[in-house]
Scaffold this motif. Structure first.
Motif, PDB file in Angstrom:
ATOM      1  N   LEU A   1       5.132  -6.867  -5.073  1.00  0.00           N
ATOM      2  CA  LEU A   1       3.735  -6.674  -4.669  1.00  0.00           C
ATOM      3  C   LEU A   1       3.390  -5.183  -4.630  1.00  0.00           C
ATOM      4  CD1 LEU A   1       3.395  -9.222  -1.731  1.00  0.00           C
ATOM      5  CD2 LEU A   1       2.285  -9.367  -3.967  1.00  0.00           C
ATOM      6  N   TYR A   2       2.108  -4.903  -4.893  1.00  0.00           N
ATOM      7  CA  TYR A   2       1.623  -3.531  -4.764  1.00  0.00           C
ATOM      8  C   TYR A   2       0.833  -3.438  -3.463  1.00  0.00           C
ATOM      9  CZ  TYR A   2       2.758  -3.185  -9.710  1.00  0.00           C
ATOM     10  OH  TYR A   2       3.411  -3.190 -10.907  1.00  0.00           O
ATOM     11  N   CYS A   3       1.347  -2.729  -2.484  1.00  0.00           N
ATOM     12  CA  CYS A   3       0.634  -2.607  -1.219  1.00  0.00           C
ATOM     13  C   CYS A   3      -0.419  -1.504  -1.358  1.00  0.00           C
ATOM     14  CB  CYS A   3       1.600  -2.348  -0.061  1.00  0.00           C
ATOM     15  SG  CYS A   3       2.010  -0.636   0.208  1.00  0.00           S
ATOM     16  N   PRO A   4      -1.362  -1.388  -0.390  1.00  0.00           N
ATOM     17  CA  PRO A   4      -2.418  -0.381  -0.532  1.00  0.00           C
ATOM     18  C   PRO A   4      -1.863   1.043  -0.618  1.00  0.00           C
ATOM     19  CG  PRO A   4      -2.889  -1.854   1.302  1.00  0.00           C
ATOM     20  CD  PRO A   4      -1.531  -2.206   0.802  1.00  0.00           C
ATOM     21  N   GLY A   5      -0.640   1.250  -0.119  1.00  0.00           N
ATOM     22  CA  GLY A   5      -0.083   2.602  -0.123  1.00  0.00           C
ATOM     23  C   GLY A   5       0.831   2.866  -1.302  1.00  0.00           C
ATOM     24  N   CYS A   6       0.954   1.869  -2.210  1.00  0.00           N
ATOM     25  CA  CYS A   6       1.887   2.032  -3.325  1.00  0.00           C
ATOM     26  C   CYS A   6       1.448   3.205  -4.209  1.00  0.00           C
ATOM     27  CB  CYS A   6       1.945   0.748  -4.153  1.00  0.00           C
ATOM     28  SG  CYS A   6       3.355   0.729  -5.278  1.00  0.00           S
ATOM     29  N   GLY A   7       2.366   4.114  -4.457  1.00  0.00           N
ATOM     30  CA  GLY A   7       2.074   5.257  -5.319  1.00  0.00           C
ATOM     31  C   GLY A   7       1.767   6.532  -4.553  1.00  0.00           C
ATOM     32  N   VAL A   8       1.719   6.438  -3.218  1.00  0.00           N
ATOM     33  CA  VAL A   8       1.357   7.632  -2.435  1.00  0.00           C
ATOM     34  C   VAL A   8       2.414   8.732  -2.586  1.00  0.00           C
ATOM     35  CG1 VAL A   8       1.049   8.518  -0.090  1.00  0.00           C
ATOM     36  CG2 VAL A   8      -0.129   6.464  -0.793  1.00  0.00           C
ATOM     37  N   THR A   9       3.702   8.328  -2.603  1.00  0.00           N
ATOM     38  CA  THR A   9       4.756   9.343  -2.733  1.00  0.00           C
ATOM     39  C   THR A   9       4.647  10.057  -4.079  1.00  0.00           C
ATOM     40  OG1 THR A   9       6.121   7.846  -1.452  1.00  0.00           O
ATOM     41  CG2 THR A   9       7.215   9.736  -2.423  1.00  0.00           C
ATOM     42  N   ARG A  10       4.458   9.238  -5.171  1.00  0.00           N
ATOM     43  CA  ARG A  10       4.340   9.834  -6.501  1.00  0.00           C
ATOM     44  C   ARG A  10       3.071  10.677  -6.599  1.00  0.00           C
ATOM     45  NH1 ARG A  10       5.141   4.247  -9.388  1.00  0.00           N
ATOM     46  NH2 ARG A  10       4.794   3.582  -7.248  1.00  0.00           N
TER      47      ARG A  10
ATOM     48  N   ALA B   1      -5.526   6.373  -6.248  1.00  0.00           N
ATOM     49  CA  ALA B   1      -6.800   7.082  -6.158  1.00  0.00           C
ATOM     50  C   ALA B   1      -7.379   7.007  -4.748  1.00  0.00           C
ATOM     51  CB  ALA B   1      -7.786   6.507  -7.167  1.00  0.00           C
ATOM     52  N   VAL B   2      -7.266   5.825  -4.114  1.00  0.00           N
ATOM     53  CA  VAL B   2      -7.872   5.653  -2.793  1.00  0.00           C
ATOM     54  C   VAL B   2      -7.220   6.605  -1.781  1.00  0.00           C
ATOM     55  CG1 VAL B   2      -8.077   4.034  -0.868  1.00  0.00           C
ATOM     56  CG2 VAL B   2      -8.734   3.331  -3.163  1.00  0.00           C
ATOM     57  N   ALA B   3      -5.891   6.679  -1.812  1.00  0.00           N
ATOM     58  CA  ALA B   3      -5.194   7.540  -0.856  1.00  0.00           C
ATOM     59  C   ALA B   3      -5.565   9.011  -1.083  1.00  0.00           C
ATOM     60  CB  ALA B   3      -3.684   7.364  -0.964  1.00  0.00           C
TER      61      ALA B   3
ATOM     62  N   ALA C   1     -12.175  -2.037   3.059  1.00  0.00           N
ATOM     63  CA  ALA C   1     -12.091  -1.606   1.655  1.00  0.00           C
ATOM     64  C   ALA C   1     -10.634  -1.317   1.286  1.00  0.00           C
ATOM     65  CB  ALA C   1     -12.959  -0.372   1.432  1.00  0.00           C
ATOM     66  N   VAL C   2      -9.886  -0.721   2.218  1.00  0.00           N
ATOM     67  CA  VAL C   2      -8.473  -0.426   1.957  1.00  0.00           C
ATOM     68  C   VAL C   2      -7.682  -1.729   1.783  1.00  0.00           C
ATOM     69  CG1 VAL C   2      -6.373   0.534   2.981  1.00  0.00           C
ATOM     70  CG2 VAL C   2      -8.488   1.850   3.042  1.00  0.00           C
ATOM     71  N   ILE C   3      -7.983  -2.730   2.643  1.00  0.00           N
ATOM     72  CA  ILE C   3      -7.303  -4.025   2.521  1.00  0.00           C
ATOM     73  C   ILE C   3      -7.637  -4.669   1.171  1.00  0.00           C
ATOM     74  CG2 ILE C   3      -7.076  -6.350   3.485  1.00  0.00           C
ATOM     75  CD1 ILE C   3      -7.619  -5.202   6.224  1.00  0.00           C
ATOM     76  N   LEU C   4      -8.935  -4.619   0.813  1.00  0.00           N
ATOM     77  CA  LEU C   4      -9.394  -5.199  -0.453  1.00  0.00           C
ATOM     78  C   LEU C   4      -8.692  -4.524  -1.634  1.00  0.00           C
ATOM     79  CD1 LEU C   4     -11.500  -7.231  -1.583  1.00  0.00           C
ATOM     80  CD2 LEU C   4     -13.032  -5.292  -1.887  1.00  0.00           C
ATOM     81  N   TYR C   5      -8.576  -3.226  -1.554  1.00  0.00           N
ATOM     82  CA  TYR C   5      -7.875  -2.460  -2.592  1.00  0.00           C
ATOM     83  C   TYR C   5      -6.449  -2.984  -2.760  1.00  0.00           C
ATOM     84  CZ  TYR C   5      -5.755   1.807  -4.642  1.00  0.00           C
ATOM     85  OH  TYR C   5      -5.079   2.712  -5.411  1.00  0.00           O
ATOM     86  N   GLY C   6      -5.796  -3.232  -1.608  1.00  0.00           N
ATOM     87  CA  GLY C   6      -4.432  -3.746  -1.645  1.00  0.00           C
ATOM     88  C   GLY C   6      -4.349  -5.128  -2.296  1.00  0.00           C
TER      89      GLY C   6
ATOM     90  N   ALA D   1      -4.434   4.840   8.260  1.00  0.00           N
ATOM     91  CA  ALA D   1      -3.373   5.783   7.881  1.00  0.00           C
ATOM     92  C   ALA D   1      -2.037   5.056   7.763  1.00  0.00           C
ATOM     93  CB  ALA D   1      -3.285   6.914   8.894  1.00  0.00           C
ATOM     94  N   CYS D   2      -1.764   4.128   8.701  1.00  0.00           N
ATOM     95  CA  CYS D   2      -0.499   3.383   8.651  1.00  0.00           C
ATOM     96  C   CYS D   2      -0.453   2.505   7.415  1.00  0.00           C
ATOM     97  CB  CYS D   2      -0.337   2.511   9.898  1.00  0.00           C
ATOM     98  SG  CYS D   2       0.259   3.444  11.299  1.00  0.00           S
ATOM     99  N   THR D   3      -1.592   1.884   7.089  1.00  0.00           N
ATOM    100  CA  THR D   3      -1.616   1.002   5.920  1.00  0.00           C
ATOM    101  C   THR D   3      -1.335   1.793   4.652  1.00  0.00           C
ATOM    102  OG1 THR D   3      -3.254  -0.308   7.057  1.00  0.00           O
ATOM    103  CG2 THR D   3      -3.015  -0.713   4.730  1.00  0.00           C
ATOM    104  N   LEU D   4      -1.933   2.982   4.563  1.00  0.00           N
ATOM    105  CA  LEU D   4      -1.778   3.775   3.347  1.00  0.00           C
ATOM    106  C   LEU D   4      -0.445   4.515   3.302  1.00  0.00           C
ATOM    107  CD1 LEU D   4      -5.299   5.316   2.778  1.00  0.00           C
ATOM    108  CD2 LEU D   4      -4.119   3.677   1.333  1.00  0.00           C
ATOM    109  N   LEU D   5      -0.038   5.057   4.423  1.00  0.00           N
ATOM    110  CA  LEU D   5       1.112   5.962   4.402  1.00  0.00           C
ATOM    111  C   LEU D   5       2.419   5.270   4.755  1.00  0.00           C
ATOM    112  CD1 LEU D   5      -0.534   9.094   6.026  1.00  0.00           C
ATOM    113  CD2 LEU D   5      -0.291   8.550   3.614  1.00  0.00           C
TER     114      LEU D   5
END
Lengths: 130, 177
Positions: free
Chosen positions: A40-49, A67-69, A109-114, B112-116
């Motif tokens: 699964l791709y969570c809403p935070g997937c890709g933040v590290t990269r 993009a969202v993050a 919106a963040v949940i929807l993105y996920g 922030a928790c959801t994203l990070l």
């Protein structure tokens, strides 16, 4: 208790020092356990990269990864700094506002993105554009 | 579970703070000995020096700030700080036009928790956080406080799990390398 204040200052300096040290030869972290087990791709997937790309000044790649993050980063930094400062200096009046309706919309919106990232036809929302 | 304390300063309610914060602020001169204090379970605002938990704290009398007589003899004090009916968020404190204090909604923290922290727990936090303001606005103070606490719990769980995972990862990486 001045301990909190110095804890915050110490951690901030430590984080800044780490960014300076790892910048340039930061190769990222091992794959995310959630994604490797569930696909699964969570809403935070890709933040590290995305953060790694930002450290190299590559905004284009950063936006492709999450993009969202990246777009929310200035806002998140603003509210988090206020929150942490309010905790460290014990000034509740520094805490950020609740965001009202727009804050709640942003949350959903963040949940929807996920959710969308995992649906067929929205592969462009996945890290790297799918 | 640490108790949440509130105090009245400059015509507005401040808090919640822990009892240690409260004592620290008192020691720093931010809270005078006659300041009104309240925590959940107390049936009325009480001046500092009449609260059993606080009376033992050493009183610091700052120079140039004379301690005024106990506010029980001060009718204005009772009017300004109405006793909270069930909890401090229920009504408007600080008199007419004063700020209404609602429980924090933990929305930013949840996002922030959801994203990070990259965990589904943050999403649960957002859902609860979104409820808080609406419940406060319709006067459901107890429900708002409950939603606030749940959002806080899920945020903390998300953050804590993420920290533990990161540390385990680092240990694993070092062990493998």
């Amino acid at each position: 208790m001045a301990v909190r204040k110095w804890l915050v200052i110490g951690l901030a300096l430590g984080a800044a020092g780490m960014v300076i040290l790892v910048r340039g030869n930061f190769r990222g972290l091992p794959p995310c356990p959630l994604h490797s087990t569930t696909e699964l791709y969570c809403p935070g997937c890709g933040v590290t990269r995305a953060s790694r790309a930002l450290m190299h000044g590559d905004l284009g790649t950063a936006l492709q990864m999450n993009a969202v993050a990246i777009l929310l980063m200035p806002l998140m930094a603003f509210v988090m700094i206020r929150e942490i400062a309010a905790w460290g200096w014990q000034r509740p009046e520094w805490r950020p506002g609740t965001g009202g309706r727009w804050g709640i919309r942003l949350g959903f919106a963040v949940i929807l993105y996920g959710i969308l990232r995992n649906l067929p036809g929205f592969e462009f929302l996945r890290p790297g554009g799918g | 579970m640490s108790e949440e304390w509130y105090y009245a300063s400059g015509g507005a309610q401040q808090g919640p703070v822990t009892i240690d914060d409260l004592k620290a602020r008192h020691a720093a001169g931010q809270i005078q000995a006659d300041a009104l204090i309240w925590k959940e379970g107390m049936d009325n605002w009480k001046p500092w020096n009449q609260v059993a938990e606080l009376a033992s704290a050493p009183e610091i009398v700052t120079e140039g700030a004379p301690v005024s007589p106990a506010p029980t003899a001060d009718p204005v004090g009772d009017q300004i700080y109405a006793p909270p009916a069930t909890n401090p968020y229920a009504g408007t404190l600080g008199g007419a036009g004063g700020p209404t204090v609602n429980p924090p909604n933990y929305l930013w923290q949840s996002i922030a928790c959801t994203l990070l922290c990259c965990l589904p727990f943050g999403i649960v936090g957002i859902v609860y956080a979104a409820k808080v303001d609406g419940l406060s606005a319709t006067g459901k103070a107890a429900a708002a406080l409950e939603a606030s606490n749940k959002a806080k719990f899920w945020c903390g769980l998300s953050f804590g799990t993420s920290i533990v995972c990161t540390i385990l990862y680092l240990i694993l990486m070092v062990a493998v390398a």
